[in-house]
Write a protein that holds these residues in place. Sequence first.
Motif, mmCIF file in Angstrom:
data_model
loop_
_atom_site.group_PDB
_atom_site.id
_atom_site.type_symbol
_atom_site.label_atom_id
_atom_site.label_comp_id
_atom_site.label_asym_id
_atom_site.label_seq_id
_atom_site.Cartn_x
_atom_site.Cartn_y
_atom_site.Cartn_z
ATOM 1 N N SER A 107 0.835 -1.194 0.000
ATOM 2 C CA SER A 107 0.000 0.000 0.000
ATOM 3 C C SER A 107 0.874 1.250 0.000
ATOM 4 O O SER A 107 2.033 1.211 0.410
ATOM 5 N N ALA A 108 0.291 2.331 -0.478
ATOM 6 C CA ALA A 108 0.960 3.627 -0.476
ATOM 7 C C ALA A 108 -0.080 4.697 -0.202
ATOM 8 O O ALA A 108 -1.243 4.557 -0.570
ATOM 9 N N ARG A 117 1.995 5.580 -8.982
ATOM 10 C CA ARG A 117 2.276 4.167 -9.220
ATOM 11 C C ARG A 117 2.976 3.556 -8.008
ATOM 12 O O ARG A 117 3.568 4.258 -7.200
ATOM 13 N N ILE A 118 2.864 2.245 -7.933
ATOM 14 C CA ILE A 118 3.603 1.453 -6.961
ATOM 15 C C ILE A 118 4.522 0.536 -7.758
ATOM 16 O O ILE A 118 4.094 -0.081 -8.722
ATOM 17 N N GLU A 119 5.775 0.462 -7.340
ATOM 18 C CA GLU A 119 6.738 -0.430 -7.979
ATOM 19 C C GLU A 119 7.276 -1.395 -6.924
ATOM 20 O O GLU A 119 7.442 -1.028 -5.771
ATOM 21 N N TYR A 176 5.334 6.293 -5.912
ATOM 22 C CA TYR A 176 5.502 7.652 -6.422
ATOM 23 C C TYR A 176 4.149 8.334 -6.434
ATOM 24 O O TYR A 176 3.141 7.728 -6.795
ATOM 25 N N ASP A 177 4.135 9.608 -6.069
ATOM 26 C CA ASP A 177 2.909 10.374 -6.177
ATOM 27 C C ASP A 177 2.924 11.148 -7.497
ATOM 28 O O ASP A 177 3.901 11.103 -8.246
ATOM 29 N N MET A 178 1.825 11.839 -7.787
ATOM 30 C CA MET A 178 1.710 12.559 -9.059
ATOM 31 C C MET A 178 2.683 13.732 -9.159
ATOM 32 O O MET A 178 2.953 14.230 -10.244
ATOM 33 N N ALA A 179 3.268 14.159 -8.031
ATOM 34 C CA ALA A 179 4.267 15.215 -8.041
ATOM 35 C C ALA A 179 5.660 14.681 -8.356
ATOM 36 O O ALA A 179 6.610 15.449 -8.494
ATOM 37 N N GLY A 180 5.779 13.353 -8.467
ATOM 38 C CA GLY A 180 7.082 12.747 -8.779
ATOM 39 C C GLY A 180 7.905 12.375 -7.570
ATOM 40 O O GLY A 180 9.046 11.937 -7.705
#
Length: 181
Positions: A107-108, A117-119, A176-180
């Motif tokens: 989870s994130a 995304r989750i990697e 990673y969030d949408m802000a990078g």
Amino acid sequence: SITPLTDWTCMPDAAGNNYVYTTTYTCSTEAEYSFELNGAKDLAGNVGTNVTLLGAATEDNAYRFFVDKTAPTAAIKASISQTLWQRILSGITFGLVSNSSIQVRMSAEDSLCEIDRIEYIKLNRPIEATSDSDLAAILATRTDWGTHRLSFKNNEARIELFHDEDERFVYYLRAYDMAGN
């Protein structure tokens, strides 16, 4: 906080038919920001309603954005469906050995932006590193990250994987969030 860097400037557009008014602000504090422009009034009292923000016309003349400098938090949790005897055995082996199916949940979560995304990497043994920074440096060189881009809601993301095979594994996770971040 919002800090104005310049006063408004006025320049004719490339065709010379309209004027473009520009100002610059710095938004440095982590937060959600919203700007709304309602047009401009000329000396004759005419109000312009065709407002363009950052090159994109919007329906309500509002523009929303985030300043997010903090990385999302991520977690991995493994659970096993077990009988009482299996739970006792799992306690003796610190939950590291099981003859049951293992469910791995990743989870994130982010306080401001949505999760992009989750990697993750699944390996058959842990990476040997002397510190968290050494581990991060080793993981940064890997190119075998599996990526999940799901429909995330409310700035949270979850992935569930099931393992029934006889295997030994360890997961490493990054988000990673949408802000990078």
